[in-house]
Design an enzyme around this catalytic site. Structure first.
Site, PDB file in Angstrom:
ATOM      1  N   GLY A  22      69.412  64.162  67.529  1.00 11.23           N
ATOM      2  CA  GLY A  22      70.318  63.665  68.552  1.00 11.23           C
ATOM      3  C   GLY A  22      71.637  64.414  68.557  1.00 11.23           C
ATOM      4  N   ILE A  38      60.949  65.570  66.990  1.00 16.06           N
ATOM      5  CA  ILE A  38      61.941  65.611  68.066  1.00 16.06           C
ATOM      6  C   ILE A  38      63.187  66.364  67.607  1.00 16.06           C
ATOM      7  CG2 ILE A  38      61.127  63.479  69.126  1.00 16.06           C
ATOM      8  CD1 ILE A  38      63.471  62.034  67.707  1.00 16.06           C
ATOM      9  N   HIS A  66      62.221  65.592  62.240  1.00 12.78           N
ATOM     10  CA  HIS A  66      62.453  66.693  63.178  1.00 12.78           C
ATOM     11  C   HIS A  66      61.578  67.914  62.917  1.00 12.78           C
ATOM     12  CE1 HIS A  66      65.782  64.258  64.479  1.00 12.78           C
ATOM     13  NE2 HIS A  66      66.240  64.223  63.242  1.00 12.78           N
ATOM     14  N   ASP A 112      70.948  68.423  57.905  1.00 10.58           N
ATOM     15  CA  ASP A 112      70.168  67.215  58.187  1.00 10.58           C
ATOM     16  C   ASP A 112      68.691  67.550  58.070  1.00 10.58           C
ATOM     17  OD1 ASP A 112      68.905  64.972  59.107  1.00 10.58           O
ATOM     18  OD2 ASP A 112      70.193  64.683  60.837  1.00 10.58           O
TER      19      ASP A 112
END
Length: 303
Positions: free
Chosen positions: A227, A224, A209, A204
């Site tokens: 998830g 961040i 990110h 990913d």
């Protein structure tokens, strides 16, 4: 372009073959923080090929199945074409039909299972079924993708929570509350400042990110953690501390992504037991318990 629900739901499932080996599994476990306590012999079940186990959440990146997203790339599916900056991973569920092998080649079939109109946004529900090459099922995964600004395709006024504009399907009620009693167990899991950089190597590559400018364009003050990384970290904590390190005892696991986690912060997972059913809630203790995972459940035990 507007979402074409009929085209999305009516499209033929996409099928492909995937494969992975021990190094892929080891990298995944390391990206969740396995081995941080390198003197703990129990960590070897995640970081050493001898007696290696596979966390059930590895299914979500197996064979590079994680979306390989680069800056500016849209989400393109039949009837759906959405800018990457509008997309958030809203929830994830997985049902395990058998333990995940350390090395395997498998057949994966994916489709758009539902599209919900939330008025100001759309929720795209993706379903992925994986079986070995002899046809034996391994897992079924369901992802909920929140697409900002893509709702209203059913016509009518903007929708409220659980109510679609123009009578379209808004999806199930999203109300949720933790049990009204103290948790049976509370587990703290650290992350490192490099966690997102490692996790993205599972496939990913969404720049949200790692790229501060891209994160700012998405309305965040810094990159961040994925998830699904938080989802995997909480799963590892439960397997280690509740299931005695036996990953094969996880039968299903579902959660909603309720808030962000910044690499370097920790995840506090609260666990309520009710027989084989666990209710989970994860938060960030460094930010006064800001929610990270809600609507979280896990069924455990030998199937």
């Amino acid at each position: 372009m507007p979402i074409d629900v009929a085209a999305a739901l009516g499209a033929e499932p996409a099928a492909c073959e995937l494969s992975w080996t021990e190094p892929d599994v080891l990298l995944y476990h390391l990206s969740l923080g396995a081995g941080a306590y390198r003197t703990d012999p129990a960590e070897l079940r995640w970081t050493y090929e001898r007696d290696l186990q596979v966390l059930p959440t590895f299914a979500l990146v197996a064979g590079g199945r994680a979306a390989t997203m680069r800056s500016g790339a849209p989400m393109r599916l039949p009837g759906i074409d959405v800018d990457l900056r509008k997309i958030l991973h809203a929830g994830q569920a997985i049902t395990l039909h058998a333990p995940i092998p350390v090395c395997a080649s498998v057949r994966s079939t994916s489709r758009v299972a539902q599209v919900w109109d939330k008025g100001k946004a759309a929720v795209i529900v993706l379903q992925n079924e994986v079986a070995d090459l002899d046809g034996r099922p391994l897992w079924t995964a369901t992802s909920q993708i929140w697409a900002r600004g893509e709702g209203g395709f059913s016509g009518g006024p903007p929708a409220g929570e659980g109510v679609a504009g123009g009578g379209g399907d808004a999806g199930p009620d999203t109300s949720w509350a933790a049990p009204e009693r103290p948790p049976d167990l509370v587990l703290d899991s650290p992350t490192s400042t490099q966690s997102a950089m490692l996790y993205r190597l599972n496939g990913d590559l969404n720049p949200l990110h790692v790229d501060p400018q891209f994160a700012a364009a998405a309305g965040l003050d810094r990159p961040i953690l994925h998830g699904l990384a938080s989802y995997g970290i909480a799963c590892k904590a439960v397997v280690d501390e509740v299931l005695g390190g036996d990953a094969s005892l996880v039968r299903d696991y579902a959660a909603r992504f309720a808030g962000v986690l910044v690499p370097g912060e920790s995840i506090r997972t609260r666990i309520w037991r009710n027989g084989e059913r666990l209710t989970l809630q994860a938060c960030c203790p460094e930010r006064d318990g800001a929610p990270v995972l809600t609507h979280a459940t896990m069924t455990v035990g030998a199937s």
